[in-house]
Design a protein around this motif. Sequence first.
Motif, PDB file in Angstrom:
ATOM      1  N   GLY A 180       0.820  -1.211   0.000  1.00  0.00           N
ATOM      2  CA  GLY A 180       0.000   0.000   0.000  1.00  0.00           C
ATOM      3  C   GLY A 180       0.854   1.260   0.000  1.00  0.00           C
ATOM      4  N   LEU A 181       1.945   1.235   0.760  1.00  0.00           N
ATOM      5  CA  LEU A 181       2.799   2.424   0.852  1.00  0.00           C
ATOM      6  C   LEU A 181       3.667   2.618  -0.384  1.00  0.00           C
ATOM      7  N   PHE A 182       4.135   1.502  -0.940  1.00  0.00           N
ATOM      8  CA  PHE A 182       5.103   1.575  -2.042  1.00  0.00           C
ATOM      9  C   PHE A 182       4.659   0.679  -3.206  1.00  0.00           C
ATOM     10  N   TYR A 231      13.403   0.818   2.441  1.00  0.00           N
ATOM     11  CA  TYR A 231      11.993   1.046   2.780  1.00  0.00           C
ATOM     12  C   TYR A 231      11.817   1.121   4.291  1.00  0.00           C
ATOM     13  N   LEU A 232      10.895   1.981   4.695  1.00  0.00           N
ATOM     14  CA  LEU A 232      10.546   2.139   6.112  1.00  0.00           C
ATOM     15  C   LEU A 232       9.057   2.410   6.171  1.00  0.00           C
ATOM     16  N   GLY A 233       8.342   1.673   6.990  1.00  0.00           N
ATOM     17  CA  GLY A 233       6.906   1.918   7.101  1.00  0.00           C
ATOM     18  C   GLY A 233       6.371   1.436   8.439  1.00  0.00           C
ATOM     19  N   VAL A 234       5.357   2.146   8.916  1.00  0.00           N
ATOM     20  CA  VAL A 234       4.671   1.763  10.152  1.00  0.00           C
ATOM     21  C   VAL A 234       3.168   1.830   9.886  1.00  0.00           C
ATOM     22  N   ASP A 235       2.450   0.834  10.355  1.00  0.00           N
ATOM     23  CA  ASP A 235       0.997   0.797  10.219  1.00  0.00           C
ATOM     24  C   ASP A 235       0.403   2.084  10.801  1.00  0.00           C
ATOM     25  N   ARG A 239       1.314   4.427  14.533  1.00  0.00           N
ATOM     26  CA  ARG A 239       2.246   5.555  14.357  1.00  0.00           C
ATOM     27  C   ARG A 239       2.238   6.480  15.573  1.00  0.00           C
ATOM     28  N   GLY A 240       3.264   7.313  15.634  1.00  0.00           N
ATOM     29  CA  GLY A 240       3.338   8.316  16.701  1.00  0.00           C
ATOM     30  C   GLY A 240       3.812   7.748  18.022  1.00  0.00           C
ATOM     31  N   ARG A 241       4.322   6.527  18.015  1.00  0.00           N
ATOM     32  CA  ARG A 241       4.802   5.891  19.263  1.00  0.00           C
ATOM     33  C   ARG A 241       6.303   5.656  19.232  1.00  0.00           C
ATOM     34  N   GLY A 242       6.979   6.252  18.292  1.00  0.00           N
ATOM     35  CA  GLY A 242       8.434   6.125  18.263  1.00  0.00           C
ATOM     36  C   GLY A 242       8.958   4.925  17.487  1.00  0.00           C
ATOM     37  N   LEU A 243       8.047   4.159  16.854  1.00  0.00           N
ATOM     38  CA  LEU A 243       8.517   2.954  16.154  1.00  0.00           C
ATOM     39  C   LEU A 243       9.311   3.296  14.895  1.00  0.00           C
ATOM     40  N   GLY A 244       8.836   4.305  14.147  1.00  0.00           N
ATOM     41  CA  GLY A 244       9.542   4.684  12.917  1.00  0.00           C
ATOM     42  C   GLY A 244      10.964   5.138  13.230  1.00  0.00           C
ATOM     43  N   LEU A 265      19.082   7.683   1.635  1.00  0.00           N
ATOM     44  CA  LEU A 265      17.758   7.176   1.278  1.00  0.00           C
ATOM     45  C   LEU A 265      17.115   8.146   0.303  1.00  0.00           C
ATOM     46  N   THR A 266      16.036   7.703  -0.297  1.00  0.00           N
ATOM     47  CA  THR A 266      15.273   8.554  -1.208  1.00  0.00           C
ATOM     48  C   THR A 266      13.843   8.625  -0.697  1.00  0.00           C
ATOM     49  N   VAL A 267      13.334   9.834  -0.606  1.00  0.00           N
ATOM     50  CA  VAL A 267      11.978   9.981  -0.065  1.00  0.00           C
ATOM     51  C   VAL A 267      11.163  10.903  -0.965  1.00  0.00           C
ATOM     52  N   ARG A 268       9.906  10.504  -1.170  1.00  0.00           N
ATOM     53  CA  ARG A 268       9.011  11.339  -1.968  1.00  0.00           C
ATOM     54  C   ARG A 268       8.733  12.643  -1.230  1.00  0.00           C
ATOM     55  N   SER A 276      10.197  14.812   8.063  1.00  0.00           N
ATOM     56  CA  SER A 276      10.441  15.381   9.385  1.00  0.00           C
ATOM     57  C   SER A 276      11.318  14.442  10.216  1.00  0.00           C
ATOM     58  N   LEU A 277      11.008  13.159  10.165  1.00  0.00           N
ATOM     59  CA  LEU A 277      11.816  12.177  10.894  1.00  0.00           C
ATOM     60  C   LEU A 277      13.269  12.208  10.419  1.00  0.00           C
ATOM     61  N   TYR A 278      13.470  12.227   9.112  1.00  0.00           N
ATOM     62  CA  TYR A 278      14.840  12.188   8.582  1.00  0.00           C
ATOM     63  C   TYR A 278      15.623  13.455   8.961  1.00  0.00           C
ATOM     64  N   LEU A 279      14.964  14.592   8.879  1.00  0.00           N
ATOM     65  CA  LEU A 279      15.655  15.835   9.249  1.00  0.00           C
ATOM     66  C   LEU A 279      16.038  15.807  10.725  1.00  0.00           C
TER      67      LEU A 279
HETATM   68  C1  LIG Z   1       7.459   7.933   8.487  1.00  0.00           C
HETATM   69  C2  LIG Z   1       6.874   6.886   9.435  1.00  0.00           C
HETATM   70  C3  LIG Z   1       7.651   5.573   9.265  1.00  0.00           C
HETATM   71  C4  LIG Z   1       7.051   7.390  10.871  1.00  0.00           C
HETATM   72  O1  LIG Z   1       6.605   6.363  11.743  1.00  0.00           O
HETATM   73  P1  LIG Z   1       6.133   6.665  13.247  1.00  0.00           P
HETATM   74  O2  LIG Z   1       6.232   5.400  14.013  1.00  0.00           O
HETATM   75  O3  LIG Z   1       4.833   7.358  13.281  1.00  0.00           O
HETATM   76  O4  LIG Z   1       7.265   7.700  13.703  1.00  0.00           O
HETATM   77  P2  LIG Z   1       7.680   8.101  15.185  1.00  0.00           P
HETATM   78  O5  LIG Z   1       6.522   7.949  16.117  1.00  0.00           O
HETATM   79  O6  LIG Z   1       8.935   7.364  15.526  1.00  0.00           O
HETATM   80  O7  LIG Z   1       7.981   9.644  15.003  1.00  0.00           O
HETATM   81  C5  LIG Z   1       9.260  10.049  14.629  1.00  0.00           C
HETATM   82  C6  LIG Z   1       9.214  11.406  13.948  1.00  0.00           C
HETATM   83  O8  LIG Z   1       8.512  11.321  12.699  1.00  0.00           O
HETATM   84  C7  LIG Z   1       7.883  12.569  12.458  1.00  0.00           C
HETATM   85  N1  LIG Z   1       6.423  12.401  12.457  1.00  0.00           N
HETATM   86  C8  LIG Z   1       5.740  11.313  12.827  1.00  0.00           C
HETATM   87  N2  LIG Z   1       4.426  11.547  12.679  1.00  0.00           N
HETATM   88  C9  LIG Z   1       4.295  12.789  12.191  1.00  0.00           C
HETATM   89  C10 LIG Z   1       3.191  13.583  11.808  1.00  0.00           C
HETATM   90  N3  LIG Z   1       1.932  13.135  11.899  1.00  0.00           N
HETATM   91  N4  LIG Z   1       3.432  14.809  11.319  1.00  0.00           N
HETATM   92  C11 LIG Z   1       4.702  15.282  11.203  1.00  0.00           C
HETATM   93  N5  LIG Z   1       5.786  14.559  11.566  1.00  0.00           N
HETATM   94  C12 LIG Z   1       5.579  13.342  12.053  1.00  0.00           C
HETATM   95  C13 LIG Z   1       8.277  13.480  13.579  1.00  0.00           C
HETATM   96  O9  LIG Z   1       9.501  14.077  13.214  1.00  0.00           O
HETATM   97  C14 LIG Z   1       8.508  12.482  14.687  1.00  0.00           C
HETATM   98  O10 LIG Z   1       9.338  12.981  15.696  1.00  0.00           O
HETATM   99  P3  LIG Z   1       8.690  13.750  16.969  1.00  0.00           P
HETATM  100  O11 LIG Z   1       7.636  12.847  17.524  1.00  0.00           O
HETATM  101  O12 LIG Z   1       9.842  13.950  17.895  1.00  0.00           O
HETATM  102  O13 LIG Z   1       8.136  15.020  16.429  1.00  0.00           O
HETATM  103  C15 LIG Z   1       5.369   6.659   9.187  1.00  0.00           C
HETATM  104  O14 LIG Z   1       4.718   7.922   9.213  1.00  0.00           O
HETATM  105  C16 LIG Z   1       5.058   6.002   7.877  1.00  0.00           C
HETATM  106  O15 LIG Z   1       5.041   4.768   7.764  1.00  0.00           O
HETATM  107  N6  LIG Z   1       4.798   6.807   6.801  1.00  0.00           N
HETATM  108  C17 LIG Z   1       4.460   6.299   5.499  1.00  0.00           C
HETATM  109  C18 LIG Z   1       5.621   5.588   4.832  1.00  0.00           C
HETATM  110  C19 LIG Z   1       6.789   6.505   4.585  1.00  0.00           C
HETATM  111  O16 LIG Z   1       6.665   7.672   4.275  1.00  0.00           O
HETATM  112  N7  LIG Z   1       7.983   5.886   4.714  1.00  0.00           N
HETATM  113  C20 LIG Z   1       9.224   6.555   4.432  1.00  0.00           C
HETATM  114  C21 LIG Z   1       9.473   6.512   2.968  1.00  0.00           C
HETATM  115  S1  LIG Z   1      11.137   6.795   2.564  1.00  0.00           S
END
Ligand SMILES: CC(C)(COP(=O)(O)OP(=O)(O)OC[C@H]1O[C@@H](n2cnc3c(N)ncnc32)[C@H](O)[C@@H]1OP(=O)(O)O)[C@@H](O)C(=O)NCCC(=O)NCCS
Length: 307
Positions: A180-182, A231-235, A239-244, A265-268, A276-279
Amino acid sequence: MIEVPVLVPPSEWPALGKFIFQSNRTADGRVRCLHGDQGDDERSHVAELAGLPAGEAAFWRAADLCGETLGVIGCEIERSQRRAWIRGPWAVPGPSSASLEAALLNTLERALPEIKRLDAFPSEDDETLVALYRGAGYRRMEVHRVMQAALGDARTATADARIRPARMDDLQHWLPLHHGLFPGSYLSDDDIAAAIRDGPRLVLSAWFDGRPVGYVVAKDDATMDELYVDYLGVDPRARGRGLGRALLLHAIHWGEGRGRRRAALTVRQDRAEALSLYLQCGFKQARAGVHWCKEWTDVAASPPAAS
Ligand SMILES: CC(C)(COP(=O)(O)OP(=O)(O)OC[C@H]1O[C@@H](n2cnc3c(N)ncnc32)[C@H](O)[C@@H]1OP(=O)(O)O)[C@@H](O)C(=O)NCCC(=O)NCCS
């Protein structure tokens, strides 16, 4: 006078490295084709070309009558998906370079009638390549950002019981999420299963509420001396629990342990959460490219094979 582009045998691919490296950099150091970029110097380009499996790539070269290279195009091929990722084309700058680049692209398309989809990633600001792909009927897709981070600083992962090496039975939980993500994933399900089974890629699962809900796939790229996050993805429900962040930091930690000097990495562009996570984790944009894609719905509609 230019000879028609000819297929280059795999044993001669490394000899293209110098031309590709030089042609793919503008005078001010920018990269023209993101797929053609294989590191910071000629050596890394030569090494990468030497390591490409013969059945998984193809290159064509146009030369003058003295044998001097005037233009090159290439691609990586995934036959099981009937897809190829174009590198270039590049021509020696001059009044006929745009027409030679068009001829090289035409050669590649006609030589691969079994391929149903071609993807290209010219730099966002390379007007020549952008005009070429537009004119050749490619569809403009999203902007992708290439992000890089230096490794070896204090940004290492802390132990997190939720992050574990992926097992084969995790796949049923997060492969649907991955699809679904990719939807255009360059790694097939078999590739990911093979990486779990045999390496050399790293595949980790993130657990929440008693099941795997997230994953990261990363490659240790010795030629580029970098950890590449595929690839990196979280259901969405987890999300929002630090797993990503934990998945990413564990992959980085793995790369650091293998002595890599940077992560990439390459991100859309539209993936705001990931950006935001990567920065936050120290990544900076190295370059940006536009994805151009051309698809044929069936083999009969593919370009005619070169005679
Ligand atoms: C990117 C992704 C993996 C983050 O997973 P997650 O478990 O929610 O991330 P975390 O809870 O560890 O949050 C880490 C950081 O991500 C960013 N982030 C997460 N949710 C966000 C939101 N809703 N809005 C903005 N930034 C967000 C923030 O920088 C956050 O850090 P902070 O909580 O200190 O602000 C997830 O949103 C995802 O699967 N996205 C779709 C797939 C994708 O884009 N993958 C990367 C492609 S290269």
